[in-house]
Motif scaffolding. Structure first.
Motif, mmCIF file in Angstrom:
data_model
loop_
_atom_site.group_PDB
_atom_site.id
_atom_site.type_symbol
_atom_site.label_atom_id
_atom_site.label_comp_id
_atom_site.label_asym_id
_atom_site.label_seq_id
_atom_site.Cartn_x
_atom_site.Cartn_y
_atom_site.Cartn_z
ATOM 1 N N MET A 1 105.157 -56.175 -31.502
ATOM 2 C CA MET A 1 105.585 -56.771 -32.751
ATOM 3 C C MET A 1 106.039 -55.642 -33.669
ATOM 4 N N GLN A 2 107.177 -55.838 -34.248
ATOM 5 C CA GLN A 2 107.779 -54.847 -35.135
ATOM 6 C C GLN A 2 107.762 -55.404 -36.552
ATOM 7 N N VAL A 3 107.392 -54.580 -37.524
ATOM 8 C CA VAL A 3 107.423 -54.988 -38.923
ATOM 9 C C VAL A 3 108.422 -54.096 -39.651
ATOM 10 N N VAL A 4 109.379 -54.721 -40.299
ATOM 11 C CA VAL A 4 110.382 -53.975 -41.069
ATOM 12 C C VAL A 4 110.551 -54.639 -42.430
ATOM 13 N N ASN A 5 110.967 -53.853 -43.415
ATOM 14 C CA ASN A 5 111.226 -54.473 -44.710
ATOM 15 C C ASN A 5 112.622 -55.096 -44.692
ATOM 16 N N TYR A 6 112.890 -55.901 -45.681
ATOM 17 C CA TYR A 6 114.135 -56.671 -45.718
ATOM 18 C C TYR A 6 115.359 -55.770 -45.669
ATOM 19 N N THR A 7 115.355 -54.710 -46.452
ATOM 20 C CA THR A 7 116.507 -53.813 -46.507
ATOM 21 C C THR A 7 116.755 -53.160 -45.156
ATOM 22 N N GLU A 8 115.695 -52.685 -44.520
ATOM 23 C CA GLU A 8 115.832 -52.063 -43.203
ATOM 24 C C GLU A 8 116.347 -53.081 -42.186
ATOM 25 N N PHE A 9 115.830 -54.302 -42.249
ATOM 26 C CA PHE A 9 116.283 -55.347 -41.330
ATOM 27 C C PHE A 9 117.779 -55.620 -41.532
ATOM 28 N N ARG A 10 118.181 -55.778 -42.779
ATOM 29 C CA ARG A 10 119.587 -56.062 -43.104
ATOM 30 C C ARG A 10 120.492 -54.909 -42.702
ATOM 31 N N ASN A 11 120.086 -53.674 -42.992
ATOM 32 C CA ASN A 11 120.917 -52.507 -42.679
ATOM 33 C C ASN A 11 121.075 -52.288 -41.178
ATOM 34 N N ASN A 12 120.119 -52.748 -40.403
ATOM 35 C CA ASN A 12 120.154 -52.581 -38.949
ATOM 36 C C ASN A 12 120.106 -53.943 -38.252
ATOM 37 N N LEU A 13 120.839 -54.887 -38.809
ATOM 38 C CA LEU A 13 120.773 -56.268 -38.337
ATOM 39 C C LEU A 13 121.047 -56.388 -36.846
ATOM 40 N N ALA A 14 122.159 -55.857 -36.381
ATOM 41 C CA ALA A 14 122.513 -55.983 -34.963
ATOM 42 C C ALA A 14 121.444 -55.352 -34.074
ATOM 43 N N GLU A 15 120.976 -54.169 -34.440
ATOM 44 C CA GLU A 15 119.935 -53.490 -33.663
ATOM 45 C C GLU A 15 118.651 -54.317 -33.614
ATOM 46 N N ASN A 16 118.259 -54.868 -34.752
ATOM 47 C CA ASN A 16 117.043 -55.684 -34.794
ATOM 48 C C ASN A 16 117.189 -56.958 -33.973
ATOM 49 N N LEU A 17 118.332 -57.612 -34.069
ATOM 50 C CA LEU A 17 118.537 -58.837 -33.296
ATOM 51 C C LEU A 17 118.611 -58.543 -31.799
ATOM 52 N N ASN A 18 119.224 -57.417 -31.440
ATOM 53 C CA ASN A 18 119.254 -57.018 -30.029
ATOM 54 C C ASN A 18 117.845 -56.755 -29.513
ATOM 55 N N MET A 19 117.006 -56.128 -30.333
ATOM 56 C CA MET A 19 115.626 -55.857 -29.942
ATOM 57 C C MET A 19 114.881 -57.174 -29.693
ATOM 58 N N VAL A 20 115.137 -58.145 -30.535
ATOM 59 C CA VAL A 20 114.508 -59.458 -30.379
ATOM 60 C C VAL A 20 114.940 -60.098 -29.064
ATOM 61 N N ASN A 21 116.236 -60.112 -28.808
ATOM 62 C CA ASN A 21 116.750 -60.788 -27.617
ATOM 63 C C ASN A 21 116.556 -59.988 -26.338
#
Length: 84
Positions: A1-21
């Motif tokens: 489980m990864q915890v990120v703040n909103y700004t970090e999530f938004r700035n790295n949206l594609a990377e975060n979504l790829n990590m999820v999938n």
């Protein structure tokens, strides 16, 4: 489980979504002025929903417990899938 703040999530949206999938990772997005949110794959979400449905009633829970016990005691049999 990864915890990120909103700004970090938004700035790295594609990377975060790829990590999820790609890694079946669950990401918690912490928000300073709002409630936190969880991001997970649709496959993971559907799996959780199916599990909740299967254990939603005492009758379902009992039948699942009986099936598990049959399998553990060797009273079950494997069959090949029928292909069209």
């Amino acid at each position: 489980m990864q915890v990120v703040n909103y700004t970090e999530f938004r700035n790295n949206l594609a990377e975060n979504l790829n990590m999820v999938n790609d890694n079946s990772e669950v990401v918690i997005v912490s928000r300073s002025k709002g409630k936190n949110v969880v991001v997970m794959s649709l496959e993971e979400y559907n799996s959780i929903q199916e599990t909740l449905h299967l254990v939603s009633s005492k009758a379902n829970q009992k039948r699942l417990d009986e099936a598990i016990e049959e399998m553990r005691s060797g009273k079950s049999a494997k069959h090949k899938l029928i292909e069209d």
